[in-house]
Design a protein around this motif. Structure first.
Motif, mmCIF file in Angstrom:
data_model
loop_
_atom_site.group_PDB
_atom_site.id
_atom_site.type_symbol
_atom_site.label_atom_id
_atom_site.label_comp_id
_atom_site.label_asym_id
_atom_site.label_seq_id
_atom_site.Cartn_x
_atom_site.Cartn_y
_atom_site.Cartn_z
ATOM 1 N N VAL A 193 0.864 -1.180 0.000
ATOM 2 C CA VAL A 193 0.000 0.000 0.000
ATOM 3 C C VAL A 193 0.899 1.229 0.000
ATOM 4 N N SER A 194 0.718 2.102 -0.993
ATOM 5 C CA SER A 194 1.557 3.296 -1.106
ATOM 6 C C SER A 194 1.006 4.408 -0.217
ATOM 7 N N PRO A 195 1.799 4.917 0.736
ATOM 8 C CA PRO A 195 1.316 6.021 1.560
ATOM 9 C C PRO A 195 1.475 7.362 0.853
ATOM 10 N N ILE A 196 0.503 8.228 1.053
ATOM 11 C CA ILE A 196 0.659 9.647 0.738
ATOM 12 C C ILE A 196 0.937 10.305 2.079
ATOM 13 N N ALA A 197 2.191 10.645 2.339
ATOM 14 C CA ALA A 197 2.595 11.094 3.659
ATOM 15 C C ALA A 197 2.118 12.518 3.917
ATOM 16 N N GLY A 198 1.246 12.659 4.906
ATOM 17 C CA GLY A 198 0.797 13.977 5.324
ATOM 18 C C GLY A 198 1.653 14.472 6.474
ATOM 19 N N LEU A 199 2.193 15.698 6.350
ATOM 20 C CA LEU A 199 3.121 16.217 7.355
ATOM 21 C C LEU A 199 2.466 17.202 8.319
ATOM 22 N N VAL A 200 1.501 17.974 7.846
ATOM 23 C CA VAL A 200 0.715 18.879 8.697
ATOM 24 C C VAL A 200 -0.734 18.753 8.265
ATOM 25 N N HIS A 201 -1.619 18.493 9.218
ATOM 26 C CA HIS A 201 -3.028 18.311 8.880
ATOM 27 C C HIS A 201 -3.868 19.240 9.753
ATOM 28 N N HIS A 202 -4.217 20.371 9.200
ATOM 29 C CA HIS A 202 -4.958 21.427 9.910
ATOM 30 C C HIS A 202 -4.183 21.965 11.107
ATOM 31 N N GLY A 203 -2.874 21.793 11.083
ATOM 32 C CA GLY A 203 -2.070 22.237 12.205
ATOM 33 C C GLY A 203 -1.369 23.553 11.946
ATOM 34 N N SER A 204 -0.729 24.055 12.999
ATOM 35 C CA SER A 204 0.063 25.280 12.906
ATOM 36 C C SER A 204 1.511 25.013 13.274
ATOM 37 N N GLY A 205 1.864 23.711 13.340
ATOM 38 C CA GLY A 205 3.225 23.338 13.668
ATOM 39 C C GLY A 205 3.438 23.220 15.167
ATOM 40 N N PRO A 206 4.599 22.717 15.568
ATOM 41 C CA PRO A 206 4.921 22.638 16.995
ATOM 42 C C PRO A 206 4.966 24.033 17.619
ATOM 43 N N GLU A 207 5.020 24.081 18.943
ATOM 44 C CA GLU A 207 4.922 25.354 19.650
ATOM 45 C C GLU A 207 6.122 26.271 19.424
ATOM 46 N N PHE A 208 7.225 25.760 18.867
ATOM 47 C CA PHE A 208 8.415 26.598 18.676
ATOM 48 C C PHE A 208 8.418 27.317 17.319
ATOM 49 N N VAL A 209 7.305 27.218 16.541
ATOM 50 C CA VAL A 209 7.228 27.930 15.261
ATOM 51 C C VAL A 209 5.946 28.747 15.207
ATOM 52 N N ASN A 210 5.885 29.652 14.246
ATOM 53 C CA ASN A 210 4.648 30.405 13.993
ATOM 54 C C ASN A 210 4.575 30.791 12.530
#
Length: 737
Positions: free
Chosen positions: A91-108
């Motif tokens: 099964v081939s994954p389509i890798a999702g890296l951010v999903h409705h997110g704003s990133g970890p707390e150390f970025v903006n």
């Protein structure tokens, strides 16, 4: 997944799968759908996905999950385990890296840290999994920017045009930079971008607002494709909002066209704007700095609008000229409506493909359901919506949609009888607030051509309820009484099955007089055991789904805690013994049969139940005498019927307990009804069951629960809906006499 035209060897689009995996931030709290769903710990889920024939899966490798703190070593154990299992399953994954997110707390989104941080993380993912070919660095940037920067639902909780565009540009730039970093490791990596396939319709006076929103919907794709030029309306509109020209020129110099433009289409994706506020409930009222107007989903108006997924996908094809896919196809509804919705989308995309639109796939979204979208993921958990699999029990159970998806992947078609009816969103009978069409008051009823469900028990509470709810759910059925089908007569059963050719039989008929059964033993056993056993065997022979009912009275009450399906039976009376014998015989003859144990019916459509007679007595200020030492699980008939239909469509089998959640005595039940209906609970008098003068012995404790994880809503909610049901006038009129 075949991204090159020359590799596509048939004329049917593929079916991809997707797992709802949102990790969004609300203030300082991260809300993780995979935590709520238990996917982190259920390793068998991926095997279930592969069993459907799905070969391409949108799968999370989320930044916020793996890199919560800056400059810390990433724990890849979950990703290693799941991605390697997908690889083993082909099964081939389509890798999702951010999903409705704003990133970890150390970025903006405002200082470039989100973009550079995601690029660094994307490179680490590519280095660890160089064989992954398909990526979605940022899911639905337009929708996320709206929720984070325009509506203030999610972090950073802003509500201005500037913040909306700033966040959107940050997400799109992060996508470009992430793909560049990934391609340094894997030059063949492909971008599968996603966003909402929405459209705005309006009255003439609000056309300016609709035009603005309909132009805005393309921004994320035009930025990535390098098609948003100074000649476009949105270029100057963003400059006026405070965006710098250099931020826009970046995409002309660093465009990153998606290999597939994925669109997520929901029944809420298309909206209608109307300045006539009086037509609509207040929850739809809104506006801009110039006008107040209602903003409603187009399913809530009955107008001739140029829309729907076919129209919108054609617009995307003409505008972008890139390969397309439906990357989310989900409906929160009953099982048959979920099937109808996916089937409609399946037919639509294949028709478009035959017309020359390069559309690659439709995605069965939320394979394991989703949580909290009823509150737009602004609170932990929230209501659960089943998907292709239902995980409400903690174990992934395939629903009717799973079998449907498997039929499509294996046979390219599915012919389930419920697909013969149109979905509720296309019915003239649906709730609408505005229409410009002439409604035919007496349209007549089209005779269905599909196989029916046979419902046995025409004059009973349960049989009539099944018929009513099948009508509401547009499930073709035939309701029969004993004069038309005598279940004790094998020849009669065979003849009816041959004539009607049903796909399922629901048996609600039977002997129900518990006390009289003590002397009418033969009649009781013939109706409750002999007849259902004949039905079970004939259904097994003809491969017809069979649903029948048993009772809590198969137990003796000695347990003192809710009985589960695996508890041994030990009935105290003839009625209970007839049901216990029937259960064993039915499942011996037909292991695929579904036997539902339930108890203590009450409902809004008849006056022969405890809740109704209690209301009548309370209305007349009469005392209600009820047992205060017999513990039960009251069952609201509409809840029971709807869930039984779901279970039947899902292919459930064996013994299943279905009652509303909660345990109470009959006296407690009556007091709850009195209190919630506004009557004096003191009118309810609790008495020992020995004073009720029952002829048949009854268990003092017969509450039910399910070890299979299925349950109906809490009893207090059921009582409230009973009192507020749309048939309340019927109840009150009966009470008024």
């Amino acid at each position: 997944m075949n991204l090159k035209n020359e590799l596509i060897n048939d004329n049917v689009v593929e079916i991809w799968g997707g797992i709802e995996c949102t990790i969004n931030r609300v203030k300082d709290q991260y809300l993780d759908q995979l935590e709520y769903s238990g996917l982190y710990t259920r390793e068998s889920d991926l095997d279930l996905v592969a069993s459907l024939g799905i070969k391409t899966l949108r799968y999370p490798v989320l930044w916020e999950k793996h890199q919560k703190r800056k400059d810390t070593e990433i724990d890849w154990s979950f990703a290693d385990r799941s991605l390697n299992r997908l690889r083993a399953l082909n099964v081939s994954p389509i890798a999702g890296l951010v999903h409705h997110g704003s990133g970890p707390e150390f970025v903006n989104f405002y200082d470039g840290s989100f973009e550079s941080g995601l690029a660094e993380y994307a490179k680490k993912v590519a280095e660890r999994y160089p064989w992954i070919e398909y990526y979605t660095p940022v899911n639905e940037p337009l929708t996320t920017a709206r929720f984070c920067g325009l509506y203030g639902h999610w972090y950073p909780h802003k509500s201005s045009k500037y913040d909306f565009f700033k966040i959107l540009l940050s997400e799109c730039k992060a996508t470009v930079m992430a793909m560049k970093a990934i391609r340094e490791i894997n030059p063949h990596a492909k971008l599968i971008q996603t966003d909402d396939l929405g459209k705005c319709h309006s009255t003439d006076s609000l056309k300016y607002q609709a035009d603005l929103e309909n132009e805005r919907r393309w921004i994320s794709y035009e930025l990535l494709c390098g098609k948003l030029t100074p000649a476009k309306f949105m270029w100057n509109y963003m400059l006026e909002a405070g965006i710098g020209e250099d931020e826009l020129y970046y995409f002309l110099d660093n465009n990153c066209p998606p290999d597939v433009c994925g669109f997520n289409y929901y029944l809420t994706s298309e909206r209608y704007l109307d300045e006539n506020l009086s037509r609509y409930p207040k929850e739809f009222h809104g506006g801009n700095e110039f006008h107040k107007y209602a903003d409603v989903h187009t399913t809530l108006v009955n107008l001739d609008l140029e829309g729907g997924p076919s129209t919108l996908l054609k617009e995307a094809w003409e505008r972008l000229g890139r390969p397309l896919a439906i990357t989310e196809c989900h409906l929160h509804s009953q099982r048959e409506e979920q099937m109808r919705w996916f089937n409609e989308m399946w037919q639509t995309v294949n028709q478009l493909k035959s017309e020359g639109v390069d559309i690659r796939a439709v995605t069965a979204w939320a394979l394991f359901g989703l949580y909290g979208w009823n509150t737009l993921c602004t609170k932990p958990f929230g209501d659960y919506e089943p998907g292709v699999f239902n995980i409400s029990s903690g174990v992934a159970r395939p629903t009717a949609l799973a079998r449907y998806i498997k039929d499509l992947t294996e046979n390219r078609s599915c012919s389930h009888p419920v697909l013969d009816a149109v979905g509720w969103w296309k019915r003239e009978t649906r709730t609408t607030y505005y229409s410009n069409k002439v409604i035919n008051i007496n349209p007549g009823k089209k005779k269905p051509s599909c196989a029916p469900v046979i419902i046995l028990g025409r004059t009973g509470t349960l049989g009539s309820a099944f018929s009513k709810i099948c009508d509401e759910r547009h499930i073709h059925h035939v309701l029969l009484g004993r004069d038309e089908l005598d279940i004790r007569n094998k020849a009669n059963v065979k003849a009816i099955l041959a004539a009607l050719k049903p796909w399922a039989i629901i048996n609600t008929a039977g002997y129900v007089k518990v006390d009289e059964a003590e002397t009418e033993i033969t009649d009781c056993y013939q109706a409750n055991c002999q007849g259902p056993s004949i039905l079970a065997k004939e259904c097994a022979n003809a491969e017809i789904k069979f649903l029948t009912f048993s009772s809590d009275l198969v137990f003796d009450g000695n347990k003192k805690s809710p009985y589960t399906e695996s508890d041994p039976v030990s009935p105290l009376n003839i009625y209970g013994k007839s049901k216990a014998q029937a259960e064993a015989k039915i499942l011996e003859l037909n292991p695929d049969a579904l036997v539902v144990r339930t108890s203590s019916f009450f409902g809004p459509w008849d006056e022969y139940n405890f809740a109704f007679t209690t209301l009548l007595a309370l209305k007349e200020s009469r005392k209600v005498h009820a047992a205060n030492d017999v513990y039960i699980s009251p069952t609201y008939v509409p809840d029971l019927v709807n869930e039984c239909l779901n279970c039947m469509l899902d292919g459930e089998s064996g013994i299943l307990h279905l009652t509303n959640q909660g345990v109470c005595t009959w006296a407690d039940f009556a007091k709850s009804i009195a209190q919630m209906a506004g009557y004096d609970p003191a009118l309810v008098v609790g008495v020992p069951s020995m004073k009720m003068n029952y002829r048949a012995s009854r268990p003092k404790y017969s509450a039910l629960t399910s070890e299979k994880g299925l349950s109906l809503p809490p009893i207090d909610e059921a009582i409230e809906r009973f009192l507020e049901s749309r048939n309340e006038s019927y109840i009150l009129n009966k009470i008024a006499g």
